[in-house]
Motif scaffolding. Structure first.
Motif, PDB file in Angstrom:
ATOM      1  N   ASP A 124      51.424 -57.935  26.142  1.00 44.46           N
ATOM      2  CA  ASP A 124      51.561 -56.485  26.008  1.00 44.46           C
ATOM      3  C   ASP A 124      52.599 -56.089  24.959  1.00 44.46           C
ATOM      4  O   ASP A 124      52.706 -54.907  24.604  1.00 44.46           O
ATOM      5  N   PHE A 125      53.377 -57.058  24.485  1.00 43.25           N
ATOM      6  CA  PHE A 125      54.437 -56.757  23.515  1.00 43.25           C
ATOM      7  C   PHE A 125      54.226 -57.485  22.193  1.00 43.25           C
ATOM      8  O   PHE A 125      55.132 -57.528  21.358  1.00 43.25           O
ATOM      9  N   GLN A 126      53.067 -58.078  22.008  1.00 41.76           N
ATOM     10  CA  GLN A 126      52.808 -58.786  20.760  1.00 41.76           C
ATOM     11  C   GLN A 126      52.619 -57.793  19.605  1.00 41.76           C
ATOM     12  O   GLN A 126      52.275 -56.634  19.815  1.00 41.76           O
ATOM     13  N   GLY A 127      52.848 -58.285  18.393  1.00 40.00           N
ATOM     14  CA  GLY A 127      52.732 -57.430  17.218  1.00 40.00           C
ATOM     15  C   GLY A 127      53.995 -56.678  16.885  1.00 40.00           C
ATOM     16  O   GLY A 127      54.010 -55.819  15.996  1.00 40.00           O
ATOM     17  N   ARG A 128      55.102 -56.977  17.589  1.00 41.73           N
ATOM     18  CA  ARG A 128      56.363 -56.282  17.344  1.00 41.73           C
ATOM     19  C   ARG A 128      57.411 -57.188  16.683  1.00 41.73           C
ATOM     20  O   ARG A 128      58.573 -56.802  16.572  1.00 41.73           O
ATOM     21  N   GLY A 129      56.993 -58.397  16.311  1.00 37.72           N
ATOM     22  CA  GLY A 129      57.926 -59.308  15.648  1.00 37.72           C
ATOM     23  C   GLY A 129      58.827 -60.070  16.598  1.00 37.72           C
ATOM     24  O   GLY A 129      59.797 -60.713  16.166  1.00 37.72           O
ATOM     25  N   ILE A 130      58.519 -60.025  17.902  1.00 39.72           N
ATOM     26  CA  ILE A 130      59.382 -60.687  18.884  1.00 39.72           C
ATOM     27  C   ILE A 130      59.350 -62.205  18.692  1.00 39.72           C
ATOM     28  O   ILE A 130      60.395 -62.885  18.782  1.00 39.72           O
ATOM     29  N   TYR A 131      58.173 -62.748  18.429  1.00 37.55           N
ATOM     30  CA  TYR A 131      58.042 -64.210  18.265  1.00 37.55           C
ATOM     31  C   TYR A 131      58.976 -64.687  17.160  1.00 37.55           C
ATOM     32  O   TYR A 131      59.738 -65.656  17.337  1.00 37.55           O
ATOM     33  N   LYS A 132      58.939 -64.015  16.024  1.00 40.80           N
ATOM     34  CA  LYS A 132      59.788 -64.419  14.906  1.00 40.80           C
ATOM     35  C   LYS A 132      61.266 -64.293  15.257  1.00 40.80           C
ATOM     36  O   LYS A 132      62.084 -65.159  14.906  1.00 40.80           O
ATOM     37  N   GLN A 133      61.608 -63.245  15.984  1.00 40.07           N
ATOM     38  CA  GLN A 133      63.015 -63.017  16.342  1.00 40.07           C
ATOM     39  C   GLN A 133      63.547 -64.097  17.270  1.00 40.07           C
ATOM     40  O   GLN A 133      64.661 -64.602  17.082  1.00 40.07           O
ATOM     41  N   ILE A 134      62.762 -64.467  18.289  1.00 41.24           N
ATOM     42  CA  ILE A 134      63.279 -65.462  19.239  1.00 41.24           C
ATOM     43  C   ILE A 134      63.324 -66.854  18.615  1.00 41.24           C
ATOM     44  O   ILE A 134      64.236 -67.640  18.893  1.00 41.24           O
ATOM     45  N   VAL A 135      62.355 -67.160  17.747  1.00 38.50           N
ATOM     46  CA  VAL A 135      62.377 -68.455  17.078  1.00 38.50           C
ATOM     47  C   VAL A 135      63.550 -68.518  16.092  1.00 38.50           C
ATOM     48  O   VAL A 135      64.251 -69.538  16.009  1.00 38.50           O
ATOM     49  N   SER A 136      63.791 -67.432  15.362  1.00 43.98           N
ATOM     50  CA  SER A 136      64.919 -67.403  14.427  1.00 43.98           C
ATOM     51  C   SER A 136      66.241 -67.585  15.158  1.00 43.98           C
ATOM     52  O   SER A 136      67.125 -68.326  14.711  1.00 43.98           O
ATOM     53  N   ARG A 137      66.382 -66.916  16.313  1.00 45.07           N
ATOM     54  CA  ARG A 137      67.622 -67.071  17.100  1.00 45.07           C
ATOM     55  C   ARG A 137      67.728 -68.498  17.634  1.00 45.07           C
ATOM     56  O   ARG A 137      68.822 -69.081  17.650  1.00 45.07           O
ATOM     57  N   MET A 138      66.617 -69.070  18.070  1.00 41.96           N
ATOM     58  CA  MET A 138      66.636 -70.450  18.551  1.00 41.96           C
ATOM     59  C   MET A 138      67.104 -71.401  17.447  1.00 41.96           C
ATOM     60  O   MET A 138      67.892 -72.317  17.697  1.00 41.96           O
ATOM     61  N   MET A 139      66.643 -71.189  16.219  1.00 38.46           N
ATOM     62  CA  MET A 139      67.053 -72.042  15.107  1.00 38.46           C
ATOM     63  C   MET A 139      68.550 -71.902  14.834  1.00 38.46           C
ATOM     64  O   MET A 139      69.236 -72.888  14.522  1.00 38.46           O
ATOM     65  N   GLN A 140      69.077 -70.690  14.974  1.00 39.05           N
ATOM     66  CA  GLN A 140      70.516 -70.489  14.813  1.00 39.05           C
ATOM     67  C   GLN A 140      71.295 -71.286  15.853  1.00 39.05           C
ATOM     68  O   GLN A 140      72.332 -71.898  15.552  1.00 39.05           O
ATOM     69  N   GLU A 141      70.770 -71.288  17.088  1.00 37.92           N
ATOM     70  CA  GLU A 141      71.444 -72.029  18.159  1.00 37.92           C
ATOM     71  C   GLU A 141      71.359 -73.533  17.921  1.00 37.92           C
ATOM     72  O   GLU A 141      72.299 -74.271  18.245  1.00 37.92           O
ATOM     73  N   CYS A 142      70.239 -73.999  17.372  1.00 42.31           N
ATOM     74  CA  CYS A 142      70.112 -75.426  17.048  1.00 42.31           C
ATOM     75  C   CYS A 142      71.221 -75.862  16.102  1.00 42.31           C
ATOM     76  O   CYS A 142      71.870 -76.898  16.304  1.00 42.31           O
ATOM     77  N   GLU A 143      71.432 -75.072  15.065  1.00 42.80           N
ATOM     78  CA  GLU A 143      72.465 -75.416  14.085  1.00 42.80           C
ATOM     79  C   GLU A 143      73.856 -75.289  14.693  1.00 42.80           C
ATOM     80  O   GLU A 143      74.726 -76.127  14.440  1.00 42.80           O
TER      81      GLU A 143
END
Length: 334
Positions: free
Chosen positions: A83-102
């Motif tokens: 119900d929340f797809q198409g709002r860029g959430i996927y990209k945001q959570i993956v980008s934050r996850m990558m920040q946490e990895c580093e």
């Protein structure tokens, strides 16, 4: 709002998991996956009006190659509420996850994503696709498989199985013995043979306890593979009976000498031991296990699982599938 996990989020995470994947997951299973099994876990969520509508996480594990240790992260459960797809959430959570990895000093993030998720991971995270992992199948009881497809054959299932029993190895020099409380034996075996393998998850006694023996719902059978009373390897099996009545045994893990002839004999011993109708196992192409599976009567049936990594080391030392030793144990869902 994109944020890290907070205590109490697990109920909302499991509700999202069921909505996205169509499967229920108990709190005990969630606790095992994110608390018991990994050395630690990092969870990123998207929340709106108190509802969790996005989730991305990685499980931290120690890996070894020739005595050197690296920190791996297995990317898991990347999902967004439909119900929340198409709002860029996927990209945001993956980008934050990558920040946490580093931030946490990960050396390599890896995963086995579905095709759509793989493409997003490659684009957003800068990941690399190393190829698909081959899956092998051995049939011990062909009558059972045929009867499951053609009901009329069920009456002659037993004679068919007997007629084709010649395909099951009759001899092997290894025998299976339940590991029981002998975790120190598994630890010893790992110490003996770890340097024979490319990069792999560290298989300490603690890893075996957390990964297999502490699982809240799956019944794993852990055996030592013995010759003349001496342990020369271990294996982890998981049997599952499908809705059509066919029982499959998955060789979730197999560890011992990284030698084609030895592995082939151990696989033959496993085939002789199990009562399952069929067995399946993974192997990296051109590895001793890959060749041994063929010698033990297994057939390469497909390569369904893509393997992708994000290498933070920048060395390029792990950019080929053959740089890795992979088993189904490397996927938390097996």
């Amino acid at each position: 709002m994109i944020r890290l996990y907070q205590s109490g989020d697990e109920a909302g995470i499991n509700a999202l998991y069921e909505k996205v994947f169509g499967k229920k997951r108990s709190l005990a299973e969630w606790q095992w996956k994110f608390g018991t099994f990994p050395e630690s876990a990092t969870i990123v969520v998207s929340e709106e009006d108190g509802q969790i509508n996005g989730h991305a996480a990685f499980l931290k594990l120690t890996a070894r190659k020739q005595g050197n240790e690296l920190t791996l992260g297995e990317r898991v459960d990347i999902m967004v509420d439909p119900d929340f797809q198409g709002r860029g959430i996927y990209k945001q959570i993956v980008s934050r996850m990558m920040q946490e990895c580093e931030a946490e000093g990960l050396d390599i993030l890896y995963g086995f994503p579905a095709e759509t998720a793989k493409q997003v991971f490659m684009k957003v995270a800068g990941g690399k696709d190393l190829g698909n992992v081959p899956r092998f199948l051995a049939v011990n009881k062909p009558g059972a498989l045929l009867a499951a497809k053609v009901g009329k054959l069920k009456k002659i299932q037993a004679p068919l199985d007997k007629a084709f029993s010649v395909s099951v190895p009759k001899r092997s020099t290894h025998q299976l013995r339940p590991l029981g409380d002998r975790l120190s034996v598994a630890e010893m075996l790992y110490g003996r043979f770890e340097n024979q393998y490319p990069l792999h998850a560290k298989r300490s006694g603690g890893y075996i306890q957390r990964r297999f023996l502490d699982h809240p719902t799956k019944d794993y059978q852990v055996y030592t593979l013995e010759q003349n009373g001496y342990a020369e390897g271990y294996c982890v099996l998981h049997e599952e009976t499908k809705d059509n009545g066919v029982t499959f045994a998955t060789i979730v893990d197999l560890f011992g000498p990284n030698d084609e002839a030895v592995i082939a004999d151990q696989l033959k011993a496993i085939r002789r031991h199990t009562q399952a109708d069929a067995l399946n196992c993974w192997a990296v192409p051109d590895s001793p296990r890959y060749r041994a599976l063929k010698k033990a009567g297994f057939f390469h049936i497909n390569s369904p699982m893509p393997f992708v990594i994000k290498d933070f080391t920048g060395t390029g030392s792990y950019d080929e599938l053959t740089d890795w030793h992979l088993s189904q144990s490397d996927v938390d869902s097996y």
